[in-house]
Design a protein around this motif. Structure first.
Motif, PDB file in Angstrom:
ATOM      1  N   ILE A  98       0.837  -1.200   0.000  1.00 10.55           N
ATOM      2  CA  ILE A  98       0.000   0.000   0.000  1.00 10.55           C
ATOM      3  C   ILE A  98       0.872   1.250   0.000  1.00 10.55           C
ATOM      4  CG2 ILE A  98      -1.959  -1.073   1.178  1.00 10.55           C
ATOM      5  CD1 ILE A  98      -0.970   0.234   3.770  1.00 10.55           C
ATOM      6  N   THR A 109      -1.106   7.021   1.719  1.00  9.11           N
ATOM      7  CA  THR A 109      -2.430   7.629   1.521  1.00  9.11           C
ATOM      8  C   THR A 109      -3.560   6.613   1.572  1.00  9.11           C
ATOM      9  OG1 THR A 109      -2.100   7.508  -0.869  1.00  9.11           O
ATOM     10  CG2 THR A 109      -1.563   9.607   0.214  1.00  9.11           C
ATOM     11  N   ASP A 110      -3.223   5.322   1.512  1.00  8.42           N
ATOM     12  CA  ASP A 110      -4.238   4.266   1.628  1.00  8.42           C
ATOM     13  C   ASP A 110      -4.616   3.980   3.085  1.00  8.42           C
ATOM     14  OD1 ASP A 110      -4.242   3.892  -1.141  1.00  8.42           O
ATOM     15  OD2 ASP A 110      -2.640   2.389  -1.036  1.00  8.42           O
TER      16      ASP A 110
END
Length: 75
Positions: A30, A33-34
């Protein structure tokens, strides 16, 4: 005033170092920002946390002893 971050019920919050962050992002495949977000104004955050930092939160867990989550600091 009461320092909320020192209360017994507040789990440990710490800023993730860049080296550890790279390992975590690679492990879960990831981007920062995830991650779930946490506001910079949250009283449980460490004083040195800045917008864009990733925070590691370690809670007690009945099933796994401890549970670790990560959050992205936003404004």
């Amino acid at each position: 005033m009461v320092d909320v971050s020192q209360h017994d019920m507040v789990p440990d919050h710490s800023v993730v170092a860049d080296e550890e962050l790279d390992d975590v992002m690679e492990e879960y495949d990831i981007k920062p920002t995830d991650l779930p977000k946490i506001k910079r104004t949250d009283p449980a955050l460490p004083d040195d946390a800045e917008v864009g930092d990733v925070i590691k939160i370690v809670r007690d867990s009945r099933t796994t002893d401890t549970a670790t989550t990560y959050r992205l600091v936003v404004e």
